[in-house]
Motif scaffolding. Sequence first.
Motif, mmCIF file in Angstrom:
data_model
loop_
_atom_site.group_PDB
_atom_site.id
_atom_site.type_symbol
_atom_site.label_atom_id
_atom_site.label_comp_id
_atom_site.label_asym_id
_atom_site.label_seq_id
_atom_site.Cartn_x
_atom_site.Cartn_y
_atom_site.Cartn_z
ATOM 1 N N VAL A 61 0.843 -1.250 0.130
ATOM 2 C CA VAL A 61 -0.161 -0.131 -0.080
ATOM 3 C C VAL A 61 0.892 1.102 0.060
ATOM 4 O O VAL A 61 0.703 2.022 -0.721
ATOM 5 C CB VAL A 61 -0.945 0.044 1.222
ATOM 6 N N VAL A 62 1.871 1.345 0.915
ATOM 7 C CA VAL A 62 2.806 2.465 1.106
ATOM 8 C C VAL A 62 3.425 2.729 -0.076
ATOM 9 O O VAL A 62 3.398 3.832 -0.835
ATOM 10 C CB VAL A 62 3.372 2.417 2.502
ATOM 11 N N ILE A 63 4.328 1.710 -0.465
ATOM 12 C CA ILE A 63 5.416 1.834 -1.592
ATOM 13 C C ILE A 63 4.760 1.979 -2.743
ATOM 14 O O ILE A 63 4.908 2.901 -3.544
ATOM 15 C CB ILE A 63 6.234 0.833 -1.555
ATOM 16 N N GLY A 64 3.585 1.098 -2.813
ATOM 17 C CA GLY A 64 2.702 1.184 -4.248
ATOM 18 C C GLY A 64 2.156 2.530 -4.537
ATOM 19 O O GLY A 64 2.129 3.019 -5.571
ATOM 20 N N GLY A 65 1.772 3.332 -3.308
ATOM 21 C CA GLY A 65 0.861 4.503 -3.591
ATOM 22 C C GLY A 65 1.890 5.415 -3.864
ATOM 23 O O GLY A 65 1.635 6.325 -4.647
ATOM 24 N N ILE A 66 3.035 5.543 -3.309
ATOM 25 C CA ILE A 66 4.046 6.657 -3.785
ATOM 26 C C ILE A 66 4.603 6.340 -4.993
ATOM 27 O O ILE A 66 4.699 7.146 -5.805
ATOM 28 C CB ILE A 66 5.353 6.330 -2.843
ATOM 29 N N VAL A 67 4.875 5.281 -5.487
ATOM 30 C CA VAL A 67 5.258 4.839 -6.972
ATOM 31 C C VAL A 67 4.244 5.240 -7.899
ATOM 32 O O VAL A 67 4.538 5.961 -8.889
ATOM 33 C CB VAL A 67 5.715 3.501 -7.123
ATOM 34 N N ALA A 68 3.102 4.968 -7.460
ATOM 35 C CA ALA A 68 1.891 5.313 -8.630
ATOM 36 C C ALA A 68 1.597 6.632 -8.496
ATOM 37 O O ALA A 68 0.542 7.021 -9.503
ATOM 38 C CB ALA A 68 0.593 4.434 -8.412
ATOM 39 N N GLY A 69 2.156 7.378 -7.714
ATOM 40 C CA GLY A 69 1.715 8.917 -7.479
ATOM 41 C C GLY A 69 0.379 9.330 -6.736
ATOM 42 O O GLY A 69 -0.007 10.591 -6.976
ATOM 43 N N VAL A 70 -0.015 8.184 -6.326
ATOM 44 C CA VAL A 70 -1.354 8.468 -5.227
ATOM 45 C C VAL A 70 -1.320 9.197 -4.281
ATOM 46 O O VAL A 70 -2.063 10.500 -3.789
ATOM 47 C CB VAL A 70 -1.959 7.186 -4.772
ATOM 48 N N PHE A 71 -0.153 9.164 -3.557
ATOM 49 C CA PHE A 71 0.312 10.145 -2.522
ATOM 50 C C PHE A 71 1.852 10.496 -2.395
ATOM 51 O O PHE A 71 2.554 9.682 -3.039
ATOM 52 C CB PHE A 71 -0.341 9.802 -1.218
ATOM 53 N N THR A 72 2.357 11.518 -1.717
ATOM 54 C CA THR A 72 3.633 11.591 -1.540
ATOM 55 C C THR A 72 4.404 10.685 -0.350
ATOM 56 O O THR A 72 3.743 9.872 -0.063
ATOM 57 C CB THR A 72 3.802 13.090 -1.009
ATOM 58 N N ALA A 73 5.622 11.065 -0.645
ATOM 59 C CA ALA A 73 6.279 9.992 0.255
ATOM 60 C C ALA A 73 5.809 10.283 1.916
ATOM 61 O O ALA A 73 5.769 9.466 2.700
ATOM 62 C CB ALA A 73 7.845 10.118 0.195
ATOM 63 N N THR A 74 5.747 11.686 2.023
ATOM 64 C CA THR A 74 5.404 12.381 3.583
ATOM 65 C C THR A 74 3.900 11.395 3.779
ATOM 66 O O THR A 74 3.658 11.056 4.951
ATOM 67 C CB THR A 74 5.365 13.607 3.640
ATOM 68 N N GLU A 75 2.947 11.604 2.825
ATOM 69 C CA GLU A 75 1.490 11.048 3.057
ATOM 70 C C GLU A 75 1.844 9.399 3.315
ATOM 71 O O GLU A 75 1.032 8.978 3.919
ATOM 72 C CB GLU A 75 0.855 11.431 2.161
ATOM 73 N N GLY A 76 2.582 8.855 2.419
ATOM 74 C CA GLY A 76 2.649 7.524 2.463
ATOM 75 C C GLY A 76 3.382 7.216 3.839
ATOM 76 O O GLY A 76 2.829 6.096 4.540
ATOM 77 N N ALA A 77 4.213 7.993 4.576
ATOM 78 C CA ALA A 77 4.831 7.629 5.864
ATOM 79 C C ALA A 77 3.582 7.725 6.840
ATOM 80 O O ALA A 77 3.671 6.975 7.780
ATOM 81 C CB ALA A 77 5.895 8.512 6.066
ATOM 82 N N ALA A 78 2.839 8.816 6.898
ATOM 83 C CA ALA A 78 1.741 8.901 7.804
ATOM 84 C C ALA A 78 0.624 7.970 7.452
ATOM 85 O O ALA A 78 0.201 7.143 8.564
ATOM 86 C CB ALA A 78 0.851 10.174 7.190
ATOM 87 N N ILE A 79 0.465 7.033 6.473
ATOM 88 C CA ILE A 79 -0.439 5.953 6.368
ATOM 89 C C ILE A 79 0.306 4.765 6.982
ATOM 90 O O ILE A 79 -0.330 4.122 7.564
ATOM 91 C CB ILE A 79 -0.614 5.781 4.722
ATOM 92 N N SER A 80 1.598 4.698 6.830
ATOM 93 C CA SER A 80 2.291 3.636 7.468
ATOM 94 C C SER A 80 2.092 3.483 8.962
ATOM 95 O O SER A 80 1.732 2.643 9.553
ATOM 96 C CB SER A 80 3.897 3.697 7.142
ATOM 97 N N VAL A 81 1.941 4.816 9.685
ATOM 98 C CA VAL A 81 1.795 5.094 11.177
ATOM 99 C C VAL A 81 0.162 4.400 11.321
ATOM 100 O O VAL A 81 0.017 3.478 12.312
ATOM 101 C CB VAL A 81 1.973 6.349 11.433
ATOM 102 N N VAL A 82 -0.648 5.052 10.520
ATOM 103 C CA VAL A 82 -2.165 4.680 10.916
ATOM 104 C C VAL A 82 -2.147 2.857 10.881
ATOM 105 O O VAL A 82 -2.865 2.428 11.299
ATOM 106 C CB VAL A 82 -3.054 5.461 9.896
#
Length: 425
Positions: free
Chosen positions: A224-245
């Motif tokens: 979810v996190v890396i795939g979303g960042i690579v696909a441009g769905v969210f930024t690395a910072t937003e992906g990091a926040a998603i990883s916490v949740v």
Amino acid sequence: MITAVSVTFFLLAMLGMPLSFVLGIASVVGIMVVGTPLIQLPGKLVHAIDSFPLMAIPLFTLGGELMLRAGIMERLFELANSLVGRVRGGLAHVTILAEMIVSMMTGTAVGDAAALAGMLGPPLTRAYGREFAASVVASAATLGPIIPPSAAVIVYAVMAGEVSVAGLFLAGFLPGVIIALALMALCAWYARRRGYPLAGEPFSLRRVGQEVRRSFIVLMMPVVVIGGIVAGVFTATEGAAISVVYAVVVGFFVTRKLRLRDLPRALLNSAVITAVVGALIGFASMVTYLFTAEMLPQRIGVFLQSLTSSPLMFTFLVMLLLIVVGMFLESNAAYIMLVPILAPVSLVYGLDPIYFGFLFIINITLGSLTPPVGILLFVVSALWEVPLSRLIANIWPFLLVTYGGLFLCMLFPPLVTFLPRLFGY
């Protein structure tokens, strides 16, 4: 000015002063030599750390802390054991495979080494002896900053400027797998040579399927996190926040091992790491500003071009420099001090920013494992209560294998750039 800053830095560093303060004092000395008003210092310091991408560092760190406390390691260990446990040296293979999976959730070498030592320390020691077991864990932990997501990538991307975080993430997959397989091959050779017995349960597709189902929700986190960042769905910072949740949800409702009392410690650890990195970046930005004003990168570029016009030879010289730097400097300090100087020079040689950036990251990471003073050696030596001299004596074969992976990536750039190019980076 450059001489004054450099002399101040090395004198204070040799006296043992914390590196962030060394950089701060050195920058003040440089400003006083140049005659720039000191009032510029606070503004530039705040501007350097007022960065949205840098917010990914505390978030990824917090996510990793929560995952380690949520019992996720146990499930990943059982999954790895079901895949490669029933071979000679199987527990060493399990350690490396488990680290590959953990790397996609934490991304720090020291943190991963501590997690592996806590989970696998006793069985590894019983199976192979303390020195060999510590060498396996230390070498496997280097995969943390290589396989994404990685805090090192965030720091490098911020300091280098125009380089894609997602592209650097993708660059780490294939080399990370190659190095892991090489380490497993070395462990298999040792197992046959030393006659280590078979251990673990026989391989069973049914058991593997059970462990995959049991770990599925955990394994989906990096997807979810890396795939979303690579696909441009969210930024690395937003992906990091998603990883916490994601870590909180998994810890409280899936593994049910995360407790409210674990949160303060996790928050404190991530805050300390963030404060250290923030101070380093803030004070180093002043030194970088002074060196840039004195056109130091351009001078270094002209000097190196007078030595060689070959991009490969330039890369080789930088790699040798970074091996030495990685032995003596903490990784974040090395990125912060050297990336603004060397990244622009690499562009003069026409090197791909992702290719050079990844080689920089992997080189600094392996430097932390290189004798005599690699920081990871001291950490693992303390965790395993192994004399440093004994650990160094046993780490050389693993070190040669990992450096072999580094130079393979240097000689064959597509190993690094294939996946980023495939996804358009």
